[in-house]
Write an enzyme that holds these catalytic residues in place. Structure first.
Site, PDB file in Angstrom:
ATOM      1  N   GLY A  10       0.851  -0.721  -0.238  1.00  0.00           N
ATOM      2  CA  GLY A  10       0.140   0.137  -0.436  1.00  0.00           C
ATOM      3  C   GLY A  10       0.831   1.099  -0.160  1.00  0.00           C
ATOM      4  O   GLY A  10       2.307   1.505  -0.622  1.00  0.00           O
ATOM      5  N   ASN A  11       0.303   2.295   0.096  1.00  0.00           N
ATOM      6  CA  ASN A  11       0.801   3.523   0.467  1.00  0.00           C
ATOM      7  C   ASN A  11      -0.091   4.908   1.527  1.00  0.00           C
ATOM      8  O   ASN A  11      -0.118   4.121   2.186  1.00  0.00           O
ATOM      9  CB  ASN A  11       1.329   4.736  -0.964  1.00  0.00           C
ATOM     10  N   TYR A  12       0.570   5.712   1.747  1.00  0.00           N
ATOM     11  CA  TYR A  12       0.966   6.706   2.604  1.00  0.00           C
ATOM     12  C   TYR A  12      -0.871   7.451   2.468  1.00  0.00           C
ATOM     13  O   TYR A  12      -0.522   8.182   3.627  1.00  0.00           O
ATOM     14  CB  TYR A  12       1.929   7.651   3.564  1.00  0.00           C
ATOM     15  N   SER A  13      -1.709   7.551   1.167  1.00  0.00           N
ATOM     16  CA  SER A  13      -2.315   8.180   0.980  1.00  0.00           C
ATOM     17  C   SER A  13      -3.533   8.053   1.935  1.00  0.00           C
ATOM     18  O   SER A  13      -3.904   7.130   2.108  1.00  0.00           O
ATOM     19  CB  SER A  13      -3.494   8.026  -0.109  1.00  0.00           C
ATOM     20  N   ALA A  65      -3.337   7.502  -4.823  1.00  0.00           N
ATOM     21  CA  ALA A  65      -1.837   6.367  -5.086  1.00  0.00           C
ATOM     22  C   ALA A  65      -2.470   5.802  -5.749  1.00  0.00           C
ATOM     23  O   ALA A  65      -2.702   4.745  -4.235  1.00  0.00           O
ATOM     24  CB  ALA A  65      -1.416   7.079  -4.018  1.00  0.00           C
TER      25      ALA A  65
END
Ligand code: PMT
Length: 414
Positions: free
Chosen positions: A221-224, A291
Site C-alpha cells: 500500500g502507500n501513505y495516502s 495514489a
C-alpha cells in the site's frame, strides 16, 4: 490570505429565499448574532435560531424570536405544549447552517459527535453546508485541541470562518475573535454564488491509496490518507456538481456528508480501474488524486505466508494505468486532471505524465516541500499545463481544493 471568497463581487441577491439555521452558543459574541440575523433577513433569508443552554445566558430567546419572527429552538421539547422539535426536519429544511458564535466547547462536541443538546443534534442531522464562526480567547483558540477539532470539522466539508481571512488559514493568525457579522454574511453570499457554478456537472474523483494483496493478512500500500481527494469532492459538491468519489481504503474517520457526493469504495488498483472506466463516459470531468499502486503481486497466497530462514521473493506485475486509460477514451468536452507526487526532478516528471496520460492539467506536489503530500492537512502545489505553470503557497487542503477546482472550471469553459 483571503481566498477570494469574502471580496468576490456578487451579482444579484444570493440569499433571497434561503433558509438558514443559525446556531448560537455561549459566548460574549452572541450579541452579534442579532446583527447577523438583521442582515440575513434584510437580504431575504428566513432564519431559524437554535441556541444552546449556555447561549441563553448571553442573549434572550425573546430578542431572537422578535428578530426572526420565529420561536427559538433550544430544548428537544417545547416547555409550553410538549411539542417535539425535530432536528432531522431542520436538517432537511435548511439551505445552510451557520454557527456564530461557535465556542471551543461546541466545536469540540461537533468534531466528536457529542450530541447532548439540540444544536449538536441539528448539526449532526444537517444535510446542508455548515459554516462555523469560532469565538473564544486567543489561548483557547490556539490550543492544539481546538485547532485539531477545527481541522477535523473542515475535513468533514464544513466551512470555518475566521477573522480577517474568511476561511480557515494555513497558519495560526486569527485571534479567536468572531469575524464581523457583515463578513460572515458575505461568506454565505459568496458560497451561494459559487454554489451554482458547477450545477448540472458530473465529476469523477479518485482518492486514497490502493491495497494490493500479498496474502490474507498483508498488502502493498502507500501513505495516502484520502484527505486531498475528499477535499476536492467537497469543493466540487459545494459548487453544485454531482460527484462520484471512488476511494481506496481510507480511515473510518474519513466521511462524506454532502448529499451530492456518491462514494464508491474499492480496495485494489484493478477495482479502482473498473469503477473509473465504467463511470468516466458519463462524467464531464475527472480529477485523479488517488495514489494508485503501479504494481501488484502476480499471485495472492491463499494462506498466510509463513516465515522461513530464506529471502522472500514476491513477483510483481504492472497494474492498469487508470489515468492513461481514461486519457485514451477522453472525448471532446471532457476534462481530465491528474496529480503527480514527486521526490526529484519534479517539473520534468510532471510534464512527462501530463503528456503521456493526456491530462488537461496536472497538479504537482513534492515530498521535498514540508507540509505537502501524504497525510498532512496542508499541501503545496504547482499546476502545470502544456504551456504554462502556476505555483501556489502552502495552504490547507480545503483551500488547495478551491484552487484546483477554480482551474478546472476555467479549463472547462474554454
Ligand atoms: O491522500 P493524501 O494523504 O491527502 O495525499 C494526497 C496525495 C499526495 C496522495 C495527492 O496529492 C497525490 O499526489 N496523488 C497522486 C499520487 C500518485 O500516485 O502520483 P503518481 O505520480 O504516481 O501518479 C500520476 C497520476 O496517475 C495520478 O493522478 C494517479 O492518480 C494516476 N495513476 C497512477 C498510477 C496508476 N496505476 N493509475 C493512475 O491513475
Amino acid at each position: 490570505m483571503v481566498e477570494g471568497w469574502l471580496f468576490l463581487c456578487i451579482e444579484g441577491n444570493m440569499l433571497q429565499g434561503k433558509k438558514i439555521v443559525l446556531g448560537i452558543t455561549g459566548s460574549i459574541a452572541a450579541y452579534k448574532s442579532c446583527l447577523i440575523i438583521r442582515q440575513l433577513i434584510k437580504k431575504g433569508a428566513e432564519v431559524q435560531v437554535v441556541i444552546t443552554p449556555a447561549g441563553k445566558e448571553f442573549i434572550t430567546p425573546i430578542t431572537l424570536s422578535a428578530l426572526t419572527s420565529k420561536p427559538v429552538i433550544s430544548e428537544f421539547f417545547s416547555q409550553r405544549d410538549g411539542t417535539w422539535h425535530s432536528h432531522v426536519d431542520l436538517g432537511l429544511w435548511a439551505d445552510a447552517m451557520l454557527i456564530a458564535p461557535a465556542t471551543a466547547s461546541t466545536i469540540g462536541k461537533m468534531a466528536h459527535g457529542v450530541a447532548d443538546n439540540m444544536l449538536i443534534t441539528t448539526y449532526l442531522s444537517m444535510k446542508a453546508p455548515v459554516f462555523i464562526a469560532p469565538a473564544m480567547d486567543l489561548d483557547m483558540y490556539a490550543h492544539p485541541s481546538t485547532q485539531q477539532n477545527l481541522q477535523t470539522l473542515q475535513s468533514y466539508g464544513n466551512h470555518i470562518i475566521e477573522p480577517g481571512t474568511g476561511f480557515l488559514a494555513s497558519k495560526l493568525e486569527g485571534k479567536g475573535r468572531m469575524e464581523e457579522p457583515e463578513n460572515i454574511v458575505a461568506c454565505l453570499e459568496s458560497f451561494f454564488s459559487q454554489h451554482e457554478s458547477m450545477k448540472g456537472k458530473k465529476v469523477l474523483i479518485t482518492a486514497g491509496p490502493t491495497y494490493e494483496k500479498i496474502d490474507p493478512v498483508r498488502f502493498i500500500g502507500n501513505y495516502s490518507s484520502g484527505k486531498m481527494g475528499f477535499a476536492l469532492a467537497n469543493e466540487c459538491a459545494n459548487r453544485g456538481a454531482e460527484v462520484e468519489l471512488v476511494c481506496g481504503p481510507v480511515s473510518t474517520s474519513m466521511q462524506v456528508k454532502h448529499p451530492l457526493i456518491h462514494r464508491v469504495d474499492v480496495e485494489s488498483a484493478k477495482e479502482m480501474y473498473e469503477a473509473c472506466m465504467s463511470l468516466y463516459p458519463s462524467m464531464d470531468s475527472a480529477i485523479l488524486c488517488a495514489a494508485v499502486a503501479d504494481y501488484a503481486p502476480e499471485t495472492v497466497a491463499e494462506q498466510k505466508v509463513k516465515r522461513t530462514g530464506d529471502d522472500l521473493v514476491i513477483r510483481l506485475k504492472p497494474n492498469p494505468d487508470i489515468a492513461a486509460s481514461l486519457g485514451q477514451i477522453k472525448r471532446d468536452g471532457q476534462t481530465l486532471v491528474g496529480f503527480a507526487l514527486e521526490t526529484n526532478d519534479e517539473e520534468t516528471n510532471a510534464q512527462a505524465k501530463l503528456k503521456k496520460k493526456n491530462f488537461d492539467f496536472i497538479v504537482l506536489n513534492s515530498l521535498k516541500d514540508e507540509g505537502a503530500g501524504f497525510r498532512t492537512d496542508t499541501n503545496k502545489i504547482t499546476i502545470l499545463t502544456a504551456d504554462g505553470k502556476q505555483e501556489y503557497p502552502l495552504k490547507m487542503k480545503a483551500e488547495v481544493a478551491k484552487d484546483i477546482v477554480d482551474a478546472l472550471e476555467r479549463m472547462s469553459v474554454k
